[in-house]
Design a protein around this motif. Structure first.
Motif, PDB file in Angstrom:
ATOM      1  N   ARG A  13       1.697   3.233   1.294  1.00 35.46           N
ATOM      2  CA  ARG A  13       1.419   4.587   0.818  1.00 35.46           C
ATOM      3  C   ARG A  13       0.387   4.639  -0.301  1.00 35.46           C
ATOM      4  O   ARG A  13      -0.487   5.488  -0.305  1.00 35.46           O
ATOM      5  N   ASP A  14       0.479   3.768  -1.276  1.00 37.78           N
ATOM      6  CA  ASP A  14      -0.442   3.784  -2.407  1.00 37.78           C
ATOM      7  C   ASP A  14      -1.442   2.641  -2.297  1.00 37.78           C
ATOM      8  O   ASP A  14      -1.110   1.484  -2.519  1.00 37.78           O
ATOM      9  N   GLU A  15      -2.671   2.983  -1.973  1.00 35.64           N
ATOM     10  CA  GLU A  15      -3.726   1.978  -1.886  1.00 35.64           C
ATOM     11  C   GLU A  15      -4.355   1.823  -3.269  1.00 35.64           C
ATOM     12  O   GLU A  15      -5.175   2.615  -3.695  1.00 35.64           O
ATOM     13  N   THR A  16      -3.957   0.804  -3.973  1.00 36.18           N
ATOM     14  CA  THR A  16      -4.525   0.514  -5.286  1.00 36.18           C
ATOM     15  C   THR A  16      -5.484  -0.659  -5.149  1.00 36.18           C
ATOM     16  O   THR A  16      -5.505  -1.343  -4.119  1.00 36.18           O
ATOM     17  N   ARG A  17      -6.220  -0.909  -6.192  1.00 38.86           N
ATOM     18  CA  ARG A  17      -7.136  -2.047  -6.190  1.00 38.86           C
ATOM     19  C   ARG A  17      -6.360  -3.341  -5.987  1.00 38.86           C
ATOM     20  O   ARG A  17      -6.737  -4.192  -5.185  1.00 38.86           O
ATOM     21  N   ASP A  18      -5.269  -3.498  -6.730  1.00 33.94           N
ATOM     22  CA  ASP A  18      -4.480  -4.722  -6.623  1.00 33.94           C
ATOM     23  C   ASP A  18      -3.842  -4.877  -5.246  1.00 33.94           C
ATOM     24  O   ASP A  18      -3.731  -5.994  -4.735  1.00 33.94           O
TER      25      ASP A  18
END
Length: 126
Positions: A13-18
Motif C-alpha cells: 500500500r505505501d510505496e516509500t523510498r525504503d
C-alpha cells in the motif's frame, strides 16, 4: 496531497523510498542476484545499511568499484522499471532485469579504461 502510492512490484500500500529500494520482495530479489556474491554476509533489505556497507568497502578496490557501479545501475533500472509499470503497464520478470543490469555493468566497464589497466585486470571477472 494525500495520494496513496501502491508499489507496482508487490502491491504494498505505501510505496516509500525504503520499500522501493530493497524492502520490496521484487527489488530485494533483484538486489541479491545483482550484488549477492560481492557482499558477505549477503546484502540487507535496508537501503541505508546497503549504502553504508558499499561506502565502507575500502580494502578491496575492485570489489568497491563493482559494488558501487552495481548499486548505481540497480537503482536506475529499478526506477525505470517502476515507471514502465506505472505508465505502460509493461512488467519484466526479475531474471530479465538482472540480465539487463549485468549487461549494462559489463558495457560500462568495457567503455572505460578500467579493464585495460594492470591493477584492474580482474574487474570484468569480478
Amino acid at each position: 496531497m494525500g495520494l496513496v502510492q501502491i508499489c507496482p512490484f508487490c502491491g504494498e500500500r505505501d510505496e516509500t523510498r525504503d520499500h522501493l529500494f530493497f524492502a520490496c520482495p521484487y527489488t530485494y530479489t533483484l538486489w541479491l542476484q545483482v550484488l549477492g556474491t560481492l557482499l558477505r554476509p549477503p546484502p540487507s533489505s535496508d537501503l541505508g545499511e546497503n549504502v553504508d556497507r558499499i561506502a565502507a568497502i575500502s580494502n578491496d578496490r575492485l570489489g568497491s568499484i563493482v559494488a558501487r557501479l552495481s548499486f548505481q545501475v540497480a537503482i536506475y533500472y529499478i526506477w525505470r522499471e517502476r515507471n514502465e509499470r506505472r505508465h505502460s503497464q509493461v512488467a519484466r520478470p526479475v531474471e530479465q532485469l538482472v540480465r539487463i543490469i549485468d549487461k549494462t555493468i559489463m558495457q560500462r566497464i568495457m567503455s572505460t579504461r578500467y579493464y585495460g589497466k594492470q591493477k584492474l585486470a580482474g574487474l570484468l571477472q569480478l
